[in-house]
Design a protein around this motif. Structure first.
Motif, PDB file in Angstrom:
ATOM      1  N   LEU A 150      -2.131   0.800  12.784  1.00 17.96           N
ATOM      2  CA  LEU A 150      -3.250   0.575  12.012  1.00 17.96           C
ATOM      3  C   LEU A 150      -2.595   1.739  10.911  1.00 17.96           C
ATOM      4  CD1 LEU A 150      -5.752   0.202  10.170  1.00 17.96           C
ATOM      5  CD2 LEU A 150      -6.795   1.657  11.071  1.00 17.96           C
ATOM      6  N   ASP A 202       0.415   0.804   9.003  1.00 20.18           N
ATOM      7  CA  ASP A 202       0.724  -0.073   7.956  1.00 20.18           C
ATOM      8  C   ASP A 202      -0.456   0.853   7.375  1.00 20.18           C
ATOM      9  OD1 ASP A 202       1.270  -2.068   9.196  1.00 20.18           O
ATOM     10  OD2 ASP A 202      -0.197  -2.683  10.647  1.00 20.18           O
ATOM     11  N   LEU A 203      -1.279   1.302   7.130  1.00 26.55           N
ATOM     12  CA  LEU A 203      -1.826   2.155   5.884  1.00 26.55           C
ATOM     13  C   LEU A 203      -1.033   2.411   4.985  1.00 26.55           C
ATOM     14  CD1 LEU A 203      -5.310   3.012   7.029  1.00 26.55           C
ATOM     15  CD2 LEU A 203      -5.081   0.786   5.196  1.00 26.55           C
ATOM     16  N   ARG A 236       2.305   2.142   4.346  1.00 26.49           N
ATOM     17  CA  ARG A 236       2.523   1.345   4.272  1.00 26.49           C
ATOM     18  C   ARG A 236       2.000   0.549   2.610  1.00 26.49           C
ATOM     19  NH1 ARG A 236       3.367  -4.613   4.863  1.00 26.49           N
ATOM     20  NH2 ARG A 236       2.072  -3.980   6.665  1.00 26.49           N
ATOM     21  N   LEU A 237       0.962   0.691   2.902  1.00 27.99           N
ATOM     22  CA  LEU A 237       0.632  -0.489   1.747  1.00 27.99           C
ATOM     23  C   LEU A 237       0.133   0.791   0.575  1.00 27.99           C
ATOM     24  CD1 LEU A 237      -0.797  -2.741   1.223  1.00 27.99           C
ATOM     25  CD2 LEU A 237      -3.107  -1.832   2.002  1.00 27.99           C
ATOM     26  N   PHE A 238       0.265   3.010   0.771  1.00 24.32           N
ATOM     27  CA  PHE A 238      -0.788   3.647   0.049  1.00 24.32           C
ATOM     28  C   PHE A 238       0.454   3.700  -0.485  1.00 24.32           C
ATOM     29  CE2 PHE A 238      -4.772   3.410   2.055  1.00 24.32           C
ATOM     30  CZ  PHE A 238      -5.614   3.780   0.706  1.00 24.32           C
ATOM     31  N   THR A 284       4.127   2.627  -1.097  1.00 24.28           N
ATOM     32  CA  THR A 284       5.194   1.588  -0.414  1.00 24.28           C
ATOM     33  C   THR A 284       6.638   2.676  -0.876  1.00 24.28           C
ATOM     34  OG1 THR A 284       5.854  -1.243  -0.457  1.00 24.28           O
ATOM     35  CG2 THR A 284       4.433  -0.156  -2.632  1.00 24.28           C
ATOM     36  N   TRP A 320       9.975   1.183  -3.007  1.00 21.60           N
ATOM     37  CA  TRP A 320      10.516   0.503  -3.783  1.00 21.60           C
ATOM     38  C   TRP A 320      11.550   0.023  -3.662  1.00 21.60           C
ATOM     39  CZ3 TRP A 320       6.459  -2.379  -5.788  1.00 21.60           C
ATOM     40  CH2 TRP A 320       5.037  -1.794  -5.356  1.00 21.60           C
TER      41      TRP A 320
END
Lengths: 218, 155
Positions: free
Chosen positions: B16, B19-20, B22-24, B26, B28
């Motif tokens: 978790l 993954d969190l 990576r979401l916040f 990211t 580019w």
């Protein structure tokens, strides 16, 4: 609000994708939650429900399909989060909702700019070597020889376009130019590399970029 | 949906935080550097006779609506991600650790679900790499022959 409708369309297409891939593990939660999110964004964007898209993206990308949607999940998360803040604070006397909308525009410009910076730092991108390699990373069987022939020129063009994208925030004519060229860029990406998920996801930034550019005019 | 969410939370709590993040935050950095190419070759057997040989994932034929809606293409990219993750790990870790890793099992599961409806009793998976730096042909990384049944998964 146009951004909410566009984001609703992104959630709807993602939901359809999950429904149409029966062999994908753990797809039912994102499929249904994205469908509900699309309905909320289109028809009932009220402060309480508007957080559903944000929760759906977090749950799906952390617990279920995880990396399936790639960078598009991040775009959906940021636009969804800032949109939720906009709707939640719209009735208050602060300017927080306007700031949230402006932040969507800044995040969009920042995303393109950072993609440009990473290409600028890569010597293989500047020579066109990476561009040629990326053409082989496609889900389609076509090879597009004309793009290979002009790889160096196209590499430098994309690099300059991405690095200069923040200029879109300064004037509305520049914003229109960058939005139209952005749509063309993503449609070509979708055709050549099969990266269709970014076409709609990145278009969610464009209304806010246009809004910011009008603010820049005054 | 709530039950599915709770199950997801229990099974993925270890990953978790990553993954969190990576979401916040990211990355580019899309396609900024060339890398190694990987490919997977599947052979399905029925009663020791090969009934199907194919590259996995299969390429997609283009239709105009795939400019905005391309589930098969997105699945292709996802499959390549699983494949490259498995290939990179196979080069870094001893085979006994690698074969037990969650990433390799996810890769195998995705392959099995992909070929699921076809009738077979054994499947062989050949994972190969073509180094970007070396001007050589594809080299074998992993070769497995697995007796299996339809819809059987490894996790």
């Amino acid at each position: 609000m146009v951004t909410a409708k566009l984001l609703g369309l992104v959630f709807f297409t993602c939901s359809l994708e999950y429904f149409s891939l029966p062999h994908l593990a753990h797809r039912l939660f994102p499929a249904w939650s994205y469908l509900l999110s699309a309905i909320v964004l289109w028809f009932i964007p009220i402060p309480l429900l508007i957080w559903l898209p944000v929760i759906s993206v977090i749950a799906s990308s952390c617990f279920f399909t995880r990396r399936f949607n790639g960078g598009a999940d991040s775009v959906m998360f940021w636009v969804g989060l800032l949109l939720a803040l906009t709707y939640t604070t719209a009735d208050s006397k602060t300017h927080f909702s306007v700031i949230s909308v402006m932040t969507i525009g800044f995040v969009g410009a920042f995303a393109y700019f950072m993609a440009g910076v990473s290409k600028l730092l890569s010597p293989q991108w500047r020579t066109g070597e990476t561009f040629q390699w990326s053409l082989s990373q496609t889900c389609f069987s076509e090879t597009f020889p004309i793009l290979r022939q002009h790889s160096r020129c196209l590499s430098l063009g994309i690099l300059l376009w991405q690095l200069s994208f923040p200029l879109a925030l300064t004037h509305r004519y520049l914003a229109i130019f960058y939005i139209v060229s952005g749509l063309v860029f993503h449609i070509v990406n979708a055709r050549v590399l099969g990266l269709s998920r970014f076409t709609l996801a990145f278009s969610c930034f464009y209304p806010a970029i246009l809004f910011l550019s009008h603010s820049g005019d005054h | 949906m709530v039950i599915m969410a709770i199950k997801g939370l229990i099974f993925n709590k270890r990953t978790l935080p990553l993954d969190l993040l990576r979401l916040f935050f990211t990355s580019w950095s899309f396609f900024d550097r060339p890398g190694d190419s990987f490919r997977t070759r599947l052979t399905l057997y029925q009663d020791a006779t090969p009934i199907l040989e194919q590259n996995w994932p299969e390429t997609v034929s283009f239709k105009w609506w795939q400019l905005i809606f391309n589930p098969a293409g997105n699945d292709w990219h996802y499959s390549k991600q699983l494949e490259s993750c498995a290939a990179i790990l196979s080069q870094k870790y001893p085979s006994e650790d690698f074969l037990q890793s969650r990433e390799f099992k996810q890769y195998l599961n995705h392959i099995l679900k992909y070929v699921g409806p076809k009738s077979f009793d054994t499947i062989s998976v050949l994972l190969e790499v073509k180094k970007y730096s070396a001007n050589a042909d594809f080299q074998r990384l992993v070769f497995l022959t697995l007796p299996t049944t339809n819809k059987k998964t490894f996790i």
